[in-house]
Design an enzyme around this catalytic site. Structure first.
Site, mmCIF file in Angstrom:
data_model
loop_
_atom_site.group_PDB
_atom_site.id
_atom_site.type_symbol
_atom_site.label_atom_id
_atom_site.label_comp_id
_atom_site.label_asym_id
_atom_site.label_seq_id
_atom_site.Cartn_x
_atom_site.Cartn_y
_atom_site.Cartn_z
ATOM 1 C CE LYS A 297 13.333 -21.963 31.475
ATOM 2 N NZ LYS A 297 11.882 -22.054 31.430
ATOM 3 C CD GLU A 350 10.064 -20.007 37.994
ATOM 4 O OE1 GLU A 350 10.669 -18.911 37.970
ATOM 5 O OE2 GLU A 350 9.384 -20.415 37.047
ATOM 6 C CG PHE A 390 16.934 -18.932 40.435
ATOM 7 C CD1 PHE A 390 17.244 -17.695 39.922
ATOM 8 C CD2 PHE A 390 15.661 -19.448 40.231
ATOM 9 C CE1 PHE A 390 16.312 -16.961 39.217
ATOM 10 C CE2 PHE A 390 14.714 -18.717 39.515
ATOM 11 C CZ PHE A 390 15.039 -17.467 39.013
ATOM 12 N NE ARG A 460 14.017 -11.890 26.551
ATOM 13 C CZ ARG A 460 13.332 -12.733 27.317
ATOM 14 N NH1 ARG A 460 13.847 -13.905 27.612
ATOM 15 N NH2 ARG A 460 12.160 -12.413 27.806
ATOM 16 C CE LYS A 466 14.262 -18.446 27.115
ATOM 17 N NZ LYS A 466 13.063 -17.754 27.222
HETATM 18 P P1 AMP Z 1 11.241 -18.490 29.898
HETATM 19 O O1 AMP Z 1 10.047 -18.119 30.718
HETATM 20 O O2 AMP Z 1 11.094 -19.719 29.088
HETATM 21 O O3 AMP Z 1 11.792 -17.275 29.161
HETATM 22 O O4 AMP Z 1 12.412 -18.874 30.911
HETATM 23 C C1 AMP Z 1 12.905 -17.981 31.849
HETATM 24 C C2 AMP Z 1 12.172 -18.174 33.146
HETATM 25 O O5 AMP Z 1 12.511 -19.429 33.730
HETATM 26 C C3 AMP Z 1 12.566 -17.197 34.201
HETATM 27 O O6 AMP Z 1 11.910 -15.967 34.073
HETATM 28 C C4 AMP Z 1 12.158 -17.901 35.469
HETATM 29 O O7 AMP Z 1 10.816 -17.601 35.780
HETATM 30 C C5 AMP Z 1 12.241 -19.366 35.110
HETATM 31 N N1 AMP Z 1 13.278 -20.113 35.833
HETATM 32 C C6 AMP Z 1 13.105 -21.359 36.337
HETATM 33 N N2 AMP Z 1 14.218 -21.804 36.925
HETATM 34 C C7 AMP Z 1 15.154 -20.826 36.801
HETATM 35 C C8 AMP Z 1 16.516 -20.692 37.208
HETATM 36 N N3 AMP Z 1 17.171 -21.669 37.866
HETATM 37 N N4 AMP Z 1 17.155 -19.532 36.904
HETATM 38 C C9 AMP Z 1 16.517 -18.541 36.233
HETATM 39 N N5 AMP Z 1 15.240 -18.604 35.831
HETATM 40 C C10 AMP Z 1 14.546 -19.737 36.102
#
Ligand code: AMP
Length: 598
Positions: A297, A350, A390, A460, A466
């Site tokens: 991530k 990203e 990704f 979602r 995550k």
């Molecule tokens: P969050 O912002 O905490 O909801 O986490 C989701 C976000 O993590 C996504 O919208 C991406 O911007 C980010 N992200 C980072 N690495 C990845 C990955 N390998 N796959 C999907 N999302 C990722």
């Protein structure tokens, strides 16, 4: 369609609190919209442009108030409008409170005797959106004045809200989606089932994509209630996901039926909503997916890369998570993609800021670059950005419905160096190991994905998780160890952990995850002098060293003397600063296990 008719329906919608009625009023409006269908759907949602188009009217509330004041006559100032706004709290109500007829002769748009049409309002708003440069603000106010000047109160209410993008009529995207299906697909579905169709033909719709083999009774009920089938709603939803354009989807539904909707594909240059993730644990992923794809991530900003190489190509263009165009801000990513990709692609990834060694920098650094319009070159010198892709949503063909595993293979074909590493595992231990490595490399953590899942824009769902960070860590005392295996046979490999219970130490779990070779060597050296007994590969160790460990959960368990066991313990560090007397107690463990925090 006359703008007055649109405003009248908007008024009815505002007065209508019940959702079901709302959808049918909207469906009727769409069915009556004729050539203005696309505009009418967008207007209902308070938009002039489709969601994938990042143009805006760029009219602030102050300009809107000024236009209203001018249309209201020479005795009304922008300050008067502002005062009324403070009183009524909402621009639509303020606009509806004036009599705009008096300034007709001054209108820049005809003599004002023709009723205002939806198309005319749309054209004028698009013109004013395009106005830039010196004097554009006052030209915008002039154009708006021209429109307000021809409005009756209901029209003025709707226009003011439309200009500021807030319709207040209770029509959200879900309502618009349902109304499209009900206005244009309900009858087609009824005909498919041999039901009481009312003669509107879906032109080719009936022959294709029939999924009506479900429950006939339910289906008839739906049609009788003026509703479409689940299949029809899903077809509209899917078309919206890949086009991000309610106007276009409404027109396709009306003119080409299900077949037209089903034929819609993701397209280079038309960004779609990003797939989103829910929080979840490694255990959740292992339980719900057959196998788990573990990815780093990255702590950066989401981008969607659109590129079609060649003389008639497109881009590379980069869009933010909200589909804003951020291309200008990130020239090195544009160059990187243009240099390497030779098929039309849409990639998801990203953008991360990195230091000179390529290690990730904190999120704040990428923000210094991400939406920048000025000084891009100077900032490029200061902060370097890198793309970690990704997912691959299109590579020549639309890949949205393909499983992640296939999409990732295509990603690796088209942009191998930027493709995020993709490790497929089937146990939570392996997830924890990869997570530790990702954290150690300075990343945010890991994402756990279902390798068999399709890409669902804007959703979602449970196919992307995550990984929830460990809520708590525990400071536990090492009371035993086991020798490692293979190349680690000379070192301790597993550590038995315990918590204090009065003067005793009660074991609670073993940690072997998250330690580097150096850390193992260091711990072996520290602990060896304290070994009090050895049998086979197992050692008993005098309580001297405190480790901080993460874990996913604390369960009650008969395995250890404490009566509890740490689920997926992970080494975080040595608590150099803590003596064993200050380590965590069984009482705290019991409270944590009850979900009682500290
Ligand atoms: P969050 O912002 O905490 O909801 O986490 C989701 C976000 O993590 C996504 O919208 C991406 O911007 C980010 N992200 C980072 N690495 C990845 C990955 N390998 N796959 C999907 N999302 C990722």
């Amino acid at each position: 369609m006359e703008f007055a008719a649109f405003a009248e329906r908007a008024g009815r919608l505002e007065a209508e609190p019940a959702d079901l009625e709302t959808t049918s009023i909207v469906a009727d409006l769409l069915a009556d919209a004729g050539d203005d269908l696309e505009t009418a759907v967008r207007f209902l949602l308070g938009r002039t442009y489709p969601a994938h188009d990042d143009r805006t009217l760029d009219v602030g509330p102050a300009s809107c108030r000024e236009a209203i004041a001018r249309a209201a006559g020479p005795n009304v100032t922008a300050e008067d409008v502002e005062a009324r706004l403070a009183d009524r709290g909402e621009i639509g109500a303020v606009a509806a409170g004036f009599d705009f007829g008096g300034q007709r002769g001054l209108s820049a748009f005809g003599d004002g005797s023709d009723p205002l049409s939806v198309a005319e309002v749309d054209d004028t708003l698009r013109e004013l959106a395009a106005a830039t440069g010196q004097g554009s603000e006052s030209r915008k106010v002039d154009a708006l004045f021209g429109l307000f000047n021809r409005c009756d109160p209901a029209e003025a209410r709707t226009l003011a809200r439309l200009v500021l993008g807030e319709m207040r009529i209770g029509v959200g995207e879900g309502t618009a989606r349902d109304a499209i299906a009900e206005a244009f697909l309900a009858d087609v579905d009824a005909e498919r089932e041999g039901g009481p169709g009312t003669g509107i033909d879906g032109e080719g719709g009936p022959e294709t994509g029939i999924d009506g083999e479900g429950d006939d009774t339910d289906h008839e009920n739906e049609v009788a209630a003026g509703r479409a089938t689940d299949g029809a709603y899903a077809a509209v939803e899917r078309a919206l996901q890949v086009t991000n354009d309610y106007g276009r989807v409404a027109r396709l539904a009306r003119e080409e039926g299900r077949e037209g909707l089903d034929a819609e594909r993701i397209r280079v240059g038309r960004p779609i909503q990003a797939m989103l993730a829910q929080a979840g644990t490694a255990a959740d992923a292992v339980e719900s997916f057959e196998e788990v794809a573990v990815e780093t991530k990255f702590d950066g900003a989401r981008v969607q890369v659109h590129y079609a190489p060649g003389p008639d190509g497109f881009g590379p263009q980069l869009y933010s998570r909200n589909m804003d165009d951020v291309t200008e801000a990130l020239p090195e990513i544009v160059e990187y993609v243009a240099d390497r990709v030779d098929v039309p692609v849409v990639l998801d990834g990203e953008v991360v800021a990195v230091d000179d060694d390529g290690s990730p920098l904190p999120f704040q650094e990428v923000l210094r670059r991400f939406r920048r319009k000025h000084d891009v070159d100077r900032m490029r010198e200061a902060v370097t950005c890198r793309l970690h892709a990704f997912d691959c949503l299109l590579a020549g063909d639309d890949l949205l419905e393909e499983p992640l595993r296939v999409r990732h293979d295509r990603l690796t074909d088209v942009l191998p160096e930027a493709a995020a590493e993709f490790r497929v595992v089937d146990d939570a231990e392996a997830v924890a190991r990869i997570e530790s490595a990702a954290l150690e490399a300075g990343h945010e953590g890991v994402m756990l994905k279902n390798p068999a899942s399709a890409y669902t824009p804007g959703n979602r769902g449970r196919d992307w998780l995550k990984r929830k960070p460990d809520v708590e860590t525990l400071d536990a005392v090492v009371v035993g160890a086991e020798w490692g295996e293979g190349r680690r046979a000379e070192l301790f490999g597993t550590f038995l952990l315990a918590v204090r219970d009065g003067d005793d130490y009660e074991p609670i779990g073993k940690v072997a995850t998250g330690l580097t070779d150096e850390e193992l060597a260091d711990l072996t050296e520290r602990l060896e002098p304290h070994v009090v007994a050895e049998s086979g590969t197992e050692l008993r160790i005098r309580p001297e060293v405190v480790l901080e460990v993460g874990y996913e959960e604390i369960q009650t368990s008969p395995t250890y003397g404490s009566g509890y066991a740490l689920r997926f313990p992970r080494f975080v560090g040595v608590r150099e600063d803590k003596s064993v007397e200050a380590a965590d107690t069984l009482e705290r463990v019991a409270r944590l296990a009850e979900g009682d925090g500290d």
